[in-house]
Motif scaffolding. Structure first.
Motif, PDB file in Angstrom:
ATOM      1  N   GLN A 107     -14.839  -6.959   1.763  1.00 12.53           N
ATOM      2  CA  GLN A 107     -14.122  -7.966   0.978  1.00 12.53           C
ATOM      3  C   GLN A 107     -13.460  -9.052   1.817  1.00 12.53           C
ATOM      4  O   GLN A 107     -13.238 -10.162   1.330  1.00 12.53           O
ATOM      5  CB  GLN A 107     -13.046  -7.276   0.133  1.00 12.53           C
ATOM      6  N   LEU A 108     -13.140  -8.737   3.079  1.00 12.90           N
ATOM      7  CA  LEU A 108     -12.376  -9.667   3.911  1.00 12.90           C
ATOM      8  C   LEU A 108     -13.028  -9.816   5.284  1.00 12.90           C
ATOM      9  O   LEU A 108     -13.621  -8.864   5.797  1.00 12.90           O
ATOM     10  CB  LEU A 108     -10.939  -9.169   4.096  1.00 12.90           C
ATOM     11  N   PRO A 109     -12.884 -10.985   5.922  1.00 17.97           N
ATOM     12  CA  PRO A 109     -13.460 -11.190   7.256  1.00 17.97           C
ATOM     13  C   PRO A 109     -12.554 -10.689   8.373  1.00 17.97           C
ATOM     14  O   PRO A 109     -12.896 -10.812   9.550  1.00 17.97           O
ATOM     15  CB  PRO A 109     -13.593 -12.716   7.328  1.00 17.97           C
ATOM     16  N   CYS A 110     -11.418 -10.133   8.023  1.00 23.64           N
ATOM     17  CA  CYS A 110     -10.388  -9.762   8.991  1.00 23.64           C
ATOM     18  C   CYS A 110     -10.745  -8.501   9.772  1.00 23.64           C
ATOM     19  O   CYS A 110     -11.730  -7.820   9.493  1.00 23.64           O
ATOM     20  CB  CYS A 110      -9.057  -9.543   8.273  1.00 23.64           C
ATOM     21  N   ARG A 111      -9.901  -8.190  10.744  1.00 23.08           N
ATOM     22  CA  ARG A 111      -9.969  -6.918  11.466  1.00 23.08           C
ATOM     23  C   ARG A 111      -9.213  -5.887  10.628  1.00 23.08           C
ATOM     24  O   ARG A 111      -8.059  -6.125  10.270  1.00 23.08           O
ATOM     25  CB  ARG A 111      -9.351  -7.075  12.851  1.00 23.08           C
ATOM     26  N   ILE A 112      -9.864  -4.781  10.349  1.00 22.99           N
ATOM     27  CA  ILE A 112      -9.340  -3.839   9.358  1.00 22.99           C
ATOM     28  C   ILE A 112      -8.899  -2.522  10.002  1.00 22.99           C
ATOM     29  O   ILE A 112      -9.603  -1.965  10.846  1.00 22.99           O
ATOM     30  CB  ILE A 112     -10.394  -3.544   8.275  1.00 22.99           C
ATOM     31  N   ALA A 113      -7.751  -2.045   9.570  1.00 17.50           N
ATOM     32  CA  ALA A 113      -7.262  -0.726   9.983  1.00 17.50           C
ATOM     33  C   ALA A 113      -6.698  -0.021   8.762  1.00 17.50           C
ATOM     34  O   ALA A 113      -6.322  -0.648   7.776  1.00 17.50           O
ATOM     35  CB  ALA A 113      -6.197  -0.854  11.068  1.00 17.50           C
ATOM     36  N   LYS A 114      -6.677   1.294   8.837  1.00 15.10           N
ATOM     37  CA  LYS A 114      -6.018   2.085   7.796  1.00 15.10           C
ATOM     38  C   LYS A 114      -5.008   2.994   8.482  1.00 15.10           C
ATOM     39  O   LYS A 114      -5.332   3.652   9.474  1.00 15.10           O
ATOM     40  CB  LYS A 114      -7.042   2.899   7.005  1.00 15.10           C
ATOM     41  N   VAL A 115      -3.814   3.013   7.958  1.00 15.95           N
ATOM     42  CA  VAL A 115      -2.740   3.840   8.506  1.00 15.95           C
ATOM     43  C   VAL A 115      -2.119   4.617   7.357  1.00 15.95           C
ATOM     44  O   VAL A 115      -1.753   4.036   6.331  1.00 15.95           O
ATOM     45  CB  VAL A 115      -1.658   2.980   9.199  1.00 15.95           C
ATOM     46  N   ILE A 116      -2.017   5.919   7.510  1.00 18.47           N
ATOM     47  CA  ILE A 116      -1.362   6.748   6.508  1.00 18.47           C
ATOM     48  C   ILE A 116      -0.018   7.193   7.079  1.00 18.47           C
ATOM     49  O   ILE A 116       0.043   8.051   7.960  1.00 18.47           O
ATOM     50  CB  ILE A 116      -2.213   7.980   6.135  1.00 18.47           C
ATOM     51  N   PRO A 117       1.071   6.590   6.594  1.00 12.34           N
ATOM     52  CA  PRO A 117       2.396   6.954   7.094  1.00 12.34           C
ATOM     53  C   PRO A 117       2.917   8.209   6.405  1.00 12.34           C
ATOM     54  O   PRO A 117       2.250   8.796   5.545  1.00 12.34           O
ATOM     55  CB  PRO A 117       3.244   5.726   6.736  1.00 12.34           C
ATOM     56  N   SER A 118       4.109   8.608   6.775  1.00 10.00           N
ATOM     57  CA  SER A 118       4.759   9.781   6.186  1.00 10.00           C
ATOM     58  C   SER A 118       6.215   9.451   5.928  1.00 10.00           C
ATOM     59  O   SER A 118       6.806   8.607   6.617  1.00 10.00           O
ATOM     60  CB  SER A 118       4.663  10.978   7.140  1.00 10.00           C
ATOM     61  N   ILE A 119       6.804  10.111   4.952  1.00 13.31           N
ATOM     62  CA  ILE A 119       8.227   9.902   4.687  1.00 13.31           C
ATOM     63  C   ILE A 119       9.071  10.250   5.913  1.00 13.31           C
ATOM     64  O   ILE A 119      10.162   9.729   6.095  1.00 13.31           O
ATOM     65  CB  ILE A 119       8.676  10.719   3.457  1.00 13.31           C
ATOM     66  N   THR A 120       8.544  11.098   6.786  1.00 13.49           N
ATOM     67  CA  THR A 120       9.273  11.462   8.006  1.00 13.49           C
ATOM     68  C   THR A 120       9.427  10.267   8.951  1.00 13.49           C
ATOM     69  O   THR A 120      10.307  10.281   9.819  1.00 13.49           O
ATOM     70  CB  THR A 120       8.555  12.595   8.757  1.00 13.49           C
ATOM     71  N   ASN A 121       8.608   9.234   8.774  1.00 17.69           N
ATOM     72  CA  ASN A 121       8.745   8.030   9.595  1.00 17.69           C
ATOM     73  C   ASN A 121      10.071   7.323   9.341  1.00 17.69           C
ATOM     74  O   ASN A 121      10.516   6.518  10.151  1.00 17.69           O
ATOM     75  CB  ASN A 121       7.598   7.057   9.331  1.00 17.69           C
ATOM     76  N   ASP A 122      10.688   7.613   8.192  1.00 24.04           N
ATOM     77  CA  ASP A 122      11.969   6.997   7.854  1.00 24.04           C
ATOM     78  C   ASP A 122      13.051   7.393   8.841  1.00 24.04           C
ATOM     79  O   ASP A 122      14.024   6.658   9.047  1.00 24.04           O
ATOM     80  CB  ASP A 122      12.380   7.397   6.433  1.00 24.04           C
ATOM     81  N   VAL A 123      12.905   8.555   9.464  1.00 29.03           N
ATOM     82  CA  VAL A 123      13.848   8.997  10.497  1.00 29.03           C
ATOM     83  C   VAL A 123      13.170   8.946  11.867  1.00 29.03           C
ATOM     84  O   VAL A 123      13.530   9.685  12.789  1.00 29.03           O
ATOM     85  CB  VAL A 123      14.394  10.415  10.203  1.00 29.03           C
ATOM     86  N   LEU A 124      12.184   8.068  11.991  1.00 27.72           N
ATOM     87  CA  LEU A 124      11.479   7.817  13.251  1.00 27.72           C
ATOM     88  C   LEU A 124      10.878   9.102  13.806  1.00 27.72           C
ATOM     89  O   LEU A 124      10.991   9.407  15.001  1.00 27.72           O
ATOM     90  CB  LEU A 124      12.407   7.163  14.278  1.00 27.72           C
ATOM     91  N   SER A 125      10.228   9.859  12.933  1.00 32.78           N
ATOM     92  CA  SER A 125       9.661  11.141  13.303  1.00 32.78           C
ATOM     93  C   SER A 125       8.316  11.323  12.594  1.00 32.78           C
ATOM     94  O   SER A 125       7.880  10.468  11.827  1.00 32.78           O
ATOM     95  CB  SER A 125      10.628  12.263  12.921  1.00 32.78           C
ATOM     96  N   GLY A 126       7.669  12.458  12.861  1.00 31.14           N
ATOM     97  CA  GLY A 126       6.388  12.742  12.233  1.00 31.14           C
ATOM     98  C   GLY A 126       5.254  11.953  12.856  1.00 31.14           C
ATOM     99  O   GLY A 126       5.386  11.375  13.943  1.00 31.14           O
ATOM    100  N   VAL A 127       4.129  11.912  12.152  1.00 34.38           N
ATOM    101  CA  VAL A 127       2.954  11.215  12.655  1.00 34.38           C
ATOM    102  C   VAL A 127       2.558  10.080  11.719  1.00 34.38           C
ATOM    103  O   VAL A 127       2.962  10.040  10.563  1.00 34.38           O
ATOM    104  CB  VAL A 127       1.748  12.171  12.829  1.00 34.38           C
ATOM    105  N   SER A 128       1.788   9.157  12.254  1.00 36.41           N
ATOM    106  CA  SER A 128       1.094   8.138  11.471  1.00 36.41           C
ATOM    107  C   SER A 128      -0.394   8.316  11.743  1.00 36.41           C
ATOM    108  O   SER A 128      -0.806   8.340  12.910  1.00 36.41           O
ATOM    109  CB  SER A 128       1.520   6.726  11.873  1.00 36.41           C
ATOM    110  N   LEU A 129      -1.179   8.466  10.685  1.00 35.14           N
ATOM    111  CA  LEU A 129      -2.616   8.662  10.847  1.00 35.14           C
ATOM    112  C   LEU A 129      -3.296   7.307  10.962  1.00 35.14           C
ATOM    113  O   LEU A 129      -3.119   6.442  10.108  1.00 35.14           O
ATOM    114  CB  LEU A 129      -3.173   9.433   9.645  1.00 35.14           C
ATOM    115  N   CYS A 130      -4.075   7.108  12.028  1.00 33.59           N
ATOM    116  CA  CYS A 130      -4.669   5.804  12.318  1.00 33.59           C
ATOM    117  C   CYS A 130      -6.190   5.854  12.254  1.00 33.59           C
ATOM    118  O   CYS A 130      -6.812   6.764  12.821  1.00 33.59           O
ATOM    119  CB  CYS A 130      -4.261   5.323  13.709  1.00 33.59           C
ATOM    120  N   MET A 131      -6.780   4.880  11.574  1.00 30.17           N
ATOM    121  CA  MET A 131      -8.225   4.698  11.521  1.00 30.17           C
ATOM    122  C   MET A 131      -8.515   3.220  11.726  1.00 30.17           C
ATOM    123  O   MET A 131      -7.861   2.372  11.104  1.00 30.17           O
ATOM    124  CB  MET A 131      -8.769   5.168  10.163  1.00 30.17           C
TER     125      MET A 131
END
Length: 279
Positions: A107-131
């Motif tokens: 749909q777009l000509p841009c550079r595309i990434a997918k990131v799945i964050p977690s509520i734990t990121n609110d306290v600067l913790s946990g993981v972020s899933l990167c694709m």
């Protein structure tokens, strides 16, 4: 670098706040918009220098990296708005798991990434899933991982495992909190302990358990063995848990996967008018 956010709901506002508090992004380098503009205005008002804009067009025009923090059913209309203004040098980041990278690259000509964050990121913790999509450069990937490292541990995964890893990292906090609340409720009902005291004790226990499983180098099985002694109280309790939860977690994973597949199919029908094979 200007970073934009389309969608300032629960997760969009969480990410904005975490990025600013951690120092990953200056508030003055962030532009936000939302379908209900007042929500974007309220978020920006809490971070001096942040700009709220009233349209998706303005958001993409003012952003080098744009996070799409919207529901699956909103993508068709949002992408249609973005298409005339999208640039090849822009990075578009979706945080919505049923939206495949291939959908966005189509749909777009841009550079595309997918990131799945977690509520734990609110306290600067946990993981972020990167694709990362095929157009992302090494520098792009490093930049995005660098941002995310301020609020989480970035974890590169294969897109085909999005659902199961999300079950652990993103849904997991809710699943564990549900079990914790059940333990608290039972303790209050049977013993009369003060609910607030039970919550405080359980919360501290969860924090300590998390540290044992990370900083302490224990695995869940190791921890169970350390706490449970033959003939002891913990062992008796574990026997109840094993009996009552037999097959429950398998059913849980199957259920989340079935819902994910349904959502992917809906998105593909919405975008293409027919079902398309994908992860």
């Amino acid at each position: 670098m200007k970073v934009g956010f389309i969608g300032t709901g629960s997760m969009g506002s969480l990410l904005v706040g975490a990025f600013v508090r951690s120092g990953a992004i200056e508030a003055s380098d962030i532009v936000v918009t939302n379908r209900t503009f007042q929500k974007a205005e309220r978020l920006a008002a809490g971070h001096p220098g942040m700009v709220a804009v009233s349209s998706n067009r303005e958001a993409i025009q003012q952003s080098d990296c744009l996070f799409l923090c919207i529901k699956p059913g909103e993508f068709k209309s949002v992408l249609k708005e973005l298409q005339p203004y999208a640039r090849e040098d822009q990075i578009i980041v979706s945080i919505t798991s049923p939206i495949l990278i291939s959908h966005l690259e189509d749909q777009l000509p841009c550079r595309i990434a997918k990131v799945i964050p977690s509520i734990t990121n609110d306290v600067l913790s946990g993981v972020s899933l990167c694709m990362f999509g095929s157009r992302m450069t090494v520098a792009d990937c490093c930049m995005l991982e660098g941002l995310l490292s301020h609020i989480s541990e970035p974890l590169l995964i294969d897109e085909q495992y999005t659902r199961v890893v999300s079950d652990l990292s993103s849904c997991g906090p809710a699943f564990i909190a549900f079990l914790a609340q059940g333990l608290i409720d039972a303790a209050v009902e049977i013993t009369g302990i003060d609910p607030d005291e039970a919550v405080a004790i359980t919360s501290a226990m969860l924090l300590g358990t998390g540290k044992l499983l990370t900083e302490g180098g224990m695995t869940p099985n190791t921890l169970i063995k350390r706490v449970s002694v033959p003939g002891g109280i913990t062992q008796q309790g574990l026997q109840v848990l094993r009996k009552e939860t037999d097959g429950m977690f398998q059913k849980l994973i199957r259920t989340t996967h079935e819902k994910y597949r349904e959502d992917v199919e809906k998105v593909q029908v919405d975008l293409y008018g027919e079902e398309v094979n994908g992860p």
